[in-house]
Write an enzyme that holds these catalytic residues in place. Structure first.
Site, short mmCIF file in Angstrom:
data_model
loop_
_atom_site.label_atom_id
_atom_site.label_comp_id
_atom_site.label_asym_id
_atom_site.label_seq_id
_atom_site.Cartn_x
_atom_site.Cartn_y
_atom_site.Cartn_z
N ASP A 149 -4.26 -2.95 -4.86
CA ASP A 149 -3.12 -2.31 -4.74
C ASP A 149 -1.90 -3.25 -4.66
O ASP A 149 -2.06 -4.06 -3.49
CB ASP A 149 -3.16 -0.91 -3.97
CG ASP A 149 -4.12 -0.17 -4.41
OD1 ASP A 149 -4.25 0.06 -5.65
OD2 ASP A 149 -4.98 0.40 -3.56
N ASP B 210 -2.67 -8.47 -12.35
CA ASP B 210 -1.76 -8.59 -13.48
C ASP B 210 -0.56 -8.58 -12.84
O ASP B 210 0.66 -8.70 -13.30
CB ASP B 210 -1.82 -7.07 -14.38
CG ASP B 210 -1.47 -5.93 -13.42
OD1 ASP B 210 -1.95 -5.88 -12.14
OD2 ASP B 210 -0.45 -5.36 -13.52
C1 LIG Z 1 -5.84 -0.81 -8.64
S1 LIG Z 1 -7.54 -0.27 -8.37
C2 LIG Z 1 -8.65 -1.65 -9.00
C3 LIG Z 1 -9.92 -1.25 -9.31
C4 LIG Z 1 -10.84 -2.23 -9.67
N1 LIG Z 1 -10.83 -3.53 -8.88
C5 LIG Z 1 -10.42 -2.71 -11.26
O1 LIG Z 1 -9.85 -3.98 -11.16
O2 LIG Z 1 -10.81 -2.20 -12.29
C6 LIG Z 1 -7.61 -0.98 -6.43
C7 LIG Z 1 -8.76 -0.23 -5.67
O3 LIG Z 1 -8.76 -0.84 -4.45
C8 LIG Z 1 -9.19 0.20 -3.44
N2 LIG Z 1 -8.80 -0.07 -2.25
C9 LIG Z 1 -7.26 -0.44 -1.91
N3 LIG Z 1 -7.42 -0.83 -0.66
C10 LIG Z 1 -8.53 -0.47 -0.16
C11 LIG Z 1 -9.21 -0.84 1.08
N4 LIG Z 1 -8.24 -1.23 2.36
N5 LIG Z 1 -10.57 -0.63 1.36
C12 LIG Z 1 -11.32 -0.12 0.46
N6 LIG Z 1 -10.66 -0.14 -1.03
C13 LIG Z 1 -9.51 -0.15 -1.12
C14 LIG Z 1 -8.55 1.48 -4.03
O4 LIG Z 1 -8.85 2.74 -3.76
C15 LIG Z 1 -8.61 1.36 -5.64
O5 LIG Z 1 -9.91 1.88 -5.91
#
Ligand SMILES: C[S@@+](CC[C@H](N)C(=O)[O-])C[C@H]1O[C@@H](n2cnc3c(N)ncnc32)[C@H](O)[C@@H]1O
Length: 212
Positions: free
Chosen positions: A117, A153
């Site tokens: 994120d 990206d």
């Molecule tokens: C934008 S999605 C990308 C998912 C995957 N990595 C992809 O590229 O298809 C980012 C993921 O990171 C997880 N995430 C963000 N911060 C996190 C944290 N502190 N601990 C665990 N998961 C986290 C979110 O819940 C989300 O599922």
């Protein structure tokens, strides 16, 4: 990530052989749980786990652990994985990676941050997974040299990460501003990567090492 709620997500997570519900119990002992001394790679935020599952399948002699804080997204991923071959070198944890230092102790080889994120607002900077607050936590988990591989990206998150990692002491040993333009690149795509690549977005990649 906006995702439809899944009514039986608790059941899916509770009954999955991939899920470790009490990860702090294995701090410093993950190799015992895997039953081998193979290296351990961790992905933070695997989402529906497409990347980590493919990596674990391709590299059976490496252990993989995914840490995903959103239970629904993890449950969707597990639902899909249940129809595929079971992989003994993969575990998943429903957990906030900000507490990653509570579950690993000098045992991780490489950390993957895929399409994390971006948290674009300045007031949310500390939530970015390459912010110093996180980098300090990662110090505890690595076995030897600290290795982080990142794809995104988002050019702003990418630039931020190059600066943050470099000022912390990491060396950027590989970097691409258009990963998919390489003809012979060896790359497992994540779910987000497939979506963005289809839209014609550039994919940024870096590999950073902090030599001990
Ligand atoms: C934008 S999605 C990308 C998912 C995957 N990595 C992809 O590229 O298809 C980012 C993921 O990171 C997880 N995430 C963000 N911060 C996190 C944290 N502190 N601990 C665990 N998961 C986290 C979110 O819940 C989300 O599922």
């Amino acid at each position: 990530m906006r995702i439809r709620n899944l009514k039986n997500k608790k059941e899916i997570l509770d009954s999955s052989k991939y899920i470790i519900s009490d990860p702090s119990k294995y701090k410093g002992k993950w190799n015992k749980l895997f039953g081998n001394s193979n290296k351990i790679c961790v992905e933070i935020g695997p989402g529906k786990c497409t990347f980590i599952y493919e990596m674990a399948k391709l590299y059976p002699n490496i252990n993989f652990i995914g840490i995903e804080r959103i239970d629904t997204v993890l449950a969707y991923g597990i639902k899909e994985m249940e129809n595929k071959e079971f992989l003994p070198n993969l575990f998943l944890i429903n957990y906030d990676a900000f507490k990653i230092d509570e579950i690993f102790d000098s045992e991780v080889d490489t950390l993957y941050l895929n399409f994390s994120d971006p948290w674009p607002k300045a007031r949310h900077e500390k939530r970015r997974l390459t912010n110093f607050r996180f980098l300090e936590k990662y110090d505890i988990i690595f076995m030897s040299d600290k290795k982080i591989i990142m794809k995104t990206d988002n050019v702003h998150l990418f630039e931020y990460s190059v600066v943050s990692l470099s000022s912390y002491g990491y060396k950027i040993i590989d970097l691409s501003l258009d990963l998919h333009s390489k003809e012979d690149y060896n790359n497992i795509m994540t779910e987000y990567e497939k979506k963005f690549a289809k839209k014609g977005c550039k994919i940024y990649m870096l590999s950073a090492v902090y030599y001990k």
